[in-house]
Write a protein that holds these residues in place. Structure first.
Motif, short mmCIF file in Angstrom:
data_model
loop_
_atom_site.label_atom_id
_atom_site.label_comp_id
_atom_site.label_asym_id
_atom_site.label_seq_id
_atom_site.Cartn_x
_atom_site.Cartn_y
_atom_site.Cartn_z
N GLN A 61 0.89 -1.15 0.00
CA GLN A 61 0.08 0.14 0.02
C GLN A 61 0.86 1.20 0.03
N ASP A 62 2.04 1.29 0.99
CA ASP A 62 2.80 2.53 0.87
C ASP A 62 3.63 2.52 -0.61
N LYS A 63 3.81 1.48 -1.29
CA LYS A 63 4.68 1.70 -2.47
C LYS A 63 3.80 2.08 -3.46
N SER A 64 2.51 1.82 -3.46
CA SER A 64 1.80 2.28 -4.60
C SER A 64 1.59 3.42 -4.89
N ILE A 65 2.83 4.14 -5.27
CA ILE A 65 2.45 5.77 -5.73
C ILE A 65 2.65 5.68 -7.33
N ASN A 66 1.83 6.61 -8.06
CA ASN A 66 2.18 6.71 -9.37
C ASN A 66 3.15 7.67 -9.70
N LEU A 67 4.26 6.89 -10.31
CA LEU A 67 5.56 7.78 -10.61
C LEU A 67 5.46 8.10 -11.88
N PRO A 68 5.89 9.27 -12.20
CA PRO A 68 5.78 9.73 -13.53
C PRO A 68 6.92 9.08 -14.64
N ASP A 69 8.12 8.47 -14.06
CA ASP A 69 8.99 7.97 -14.94
C ASP A 69 8.57 6.50 -15.02
N PRO A 70 8.52 6.12 -16.59
CA PRO A 70 8.25 4.83 -16.73
C PRO A 70 9.18 3.57 -16.28
N ILE A 71 10.51 4.06 -16.24
CA ILE A 71 11.61 2.89 -15.81
C ILE A 71 11.24 2.81 -14.02
N ASP A 72 10.98 3.94 -13.52
CA ASP A 72 10.72 4.04 -11.93
C ASP A 72 9.41 3.12 -11.79
N ARG A 73 8.50 3.44 -12.61
CA ARG A 73 7.08 2.89 -12.61
C ARG A 73 7.18 1.17 -12.58
N ALA A 74 8.06 0.99 -13.74
CA ALA A 74 8.25 -0.56 -14.00
C ALA A 74 9.14 -1.26 -12.74
N SER A 75 10.02 -0.63 -12.30
CA SER A 75 10.82 -1.13 -11.24
C SER A 75 9.70 -1.22 -9.98
N GLN A 76 9.05 -0.25 -9.77
CA GLN A 76 8.02 -0.59 -8.62
C GLN A 76 7.02 -1.63 -8.92
N GLU A 77 6.58 -1.80 -10.04
CA GLU A 77 5.62 -2.76 -10.28
C GLU A 77 6.07 -4.22 -10.11
N GLU A 78 7.42 -4.22 -10.57
CA GLU A 78 8.30 -5.52 -10.39
C GLU A 78 8.43 -5.86 -8.93
N GLU A 79 8.72 -4.97 -8.10
CA GLU A 79 8.93 -5.13 -6.71
C GLU A 79 7.34 -5.50 -6.07
N ILE A 80 6.29 -4.89 -6.55
CA ILE A 80 5.07 -5.31 -5.98
C ILE A 80 4.71 -6.69 -6.47
N ASN A 81 4.91 -7.02 -7.73
CA ASN A 81 4.83 -8.29 -8.05
C ASN A 81 5.50 -9.41 -7.22
N LEU A 82 6.80 -9.20 -7.08
CA LEU A 82 7.56 -10.08 -6.27
C LEU A 82 6.85 -10.31 -4.84
N GLU A 83 6.47 -9.26 -4.22
CA GLU A 83 5.89 -9.23 -2.97
C GLU A 83 4.57 -10.05 -2.95
N LEU A 84 3.86 -9.81 -4.13
CA LEU A 84 2.43 -10.63 -4.14
C LEU A 84 2.77 -11.96 -4.48
N ARG A 85 3.94 -12.68 -5.08
CA ARG A 85 4.24 -14.04 -5.30
C ARG A 85 4.48 -14.59 -4.00
N ASN A 86 5.22 -13.66 -3.24
CA ASN A 86 5.93 -14.10 -1.93
C ASN A 86 4.74 -14.25 -1.02
N ARG A 87 3.66 -13.37 -1.19
CA ARG A 87 2.40 -13.44 -0.46
C ARG A 87 1.79 -14.62 -0.66
N ASP A 88 1.46 -14.88 -1.87
CA ASP A 88 0.77 -16.24 -2.30
C ASP A 88 1.36 -17.53 -1.85
N ARG A 89 2.87 -17.46 -1.93
CA ARG A 89 3.70 -18.63 -1.54
C ARG A 89 3.37 -18.82 0.26
#
Length: 149
Positions: A61-89
Motif C-alpha cells: 500500500q505504501d509503495k503504490s505511488i503513481n510515479l511519472p518516470d516509466p522506468i521507476d514505475r516498472a521497477s516499482q511494479e516488479e517489486e510489488i509483483n515479487l511481494e505478491l508472489r511471496n504472499r501467495d507462497r
C-alpha cells in the motif's frame, strides 16, 4: 542447501521456545508430548507468517505511488509483483500448516499418507508440514521430474 534448511528448522524451534525433541527409550511414537511439541512449532510458524503477510500488505500500500518516470514505475511494479508472489507462497504454506494441524487433531500426523509408516521426528522438525516419508517423497519427486520433462 541442507545447512540452510537445518538452520531454518532450528530457528523455528528457537522462535517457538523449544529444543529439538529428544525421544526417550521405548517411548511411543507420536504420543501426546510429541504432538504438543509439533503443534507449538506449527502454530508459531503460522503466527510468524501471518505477521509477515500483514507487514507486506502495508508495504504494498505504501509503495503504490503513481510515479511519472516509466522506468521507476516498472521497477516499482516488479517489486510489488515479487511481494505478491511471496504472499501467495506464504498463503500456500499457511494452508499446509492448517492441514497439518488437522492431522494432529485426527491423530494421523507423523505417518506417511501413502504407505502409513512413521515419518520420523527429526524429519518432522526439519519440515513440520511433511506428510510423506523419505522414500515416498523421493518417489514423488522422481515422478514429477518425469512428467515435467
Amino acid at each position: 542447501m541442507k545447512k540452510k534448511n537445518f538452520k531454518n528448522s532450528l530457528n523455528l524451534l528457537f522462535q517457538a521456545g523449544l529444543q529439538p525433541y529428544k525421544q526417550k527409550k521405548n517411548e511411543k511414537y507420536m504420543n501426546l508430548q510429541q504432538l504438543k511439541h509439533f503443534k507449538i512449532i506449527l502454530e508459531t510458524w503460522k503466527k510468524k507468517i501471518n505477521k509477515i503477510i500483514t507487514k507486506n500488505v502495508f508495504n504494498i500500500q505504501d509503495k503504490s505511488i503513481n510515479l511519472p518516470d516509466p522506468i521507476d514505475r516498472a521497477s516499482q511494479e516488479e517489486e510489488i509483483n515479487l511481494e505478491l508472489r511471496n504472499r501467495d507462497r506464504e498463503y500456500k504454506i499457511i494452508t499446509k500448516i492448517n492441514n497439518t494441524l488437522k492431522r494432529i487433531e485426527n491423530s494421523t500426523f507423523g505417518y506417511c499418507i501413502t504407505c502409513e509408516i512413521e515419518i520420523g521426528i527429526k524429519r518432522l522438525e526439519a519440515q513440520p508440514i511433511a506428510n510423506l516419508c523419505i522414500d515416498c517423497q523421493t518417489l514423488s519427486e522422481l515422478k514429477k521430474k518425469q512428467i515435467y520433462r
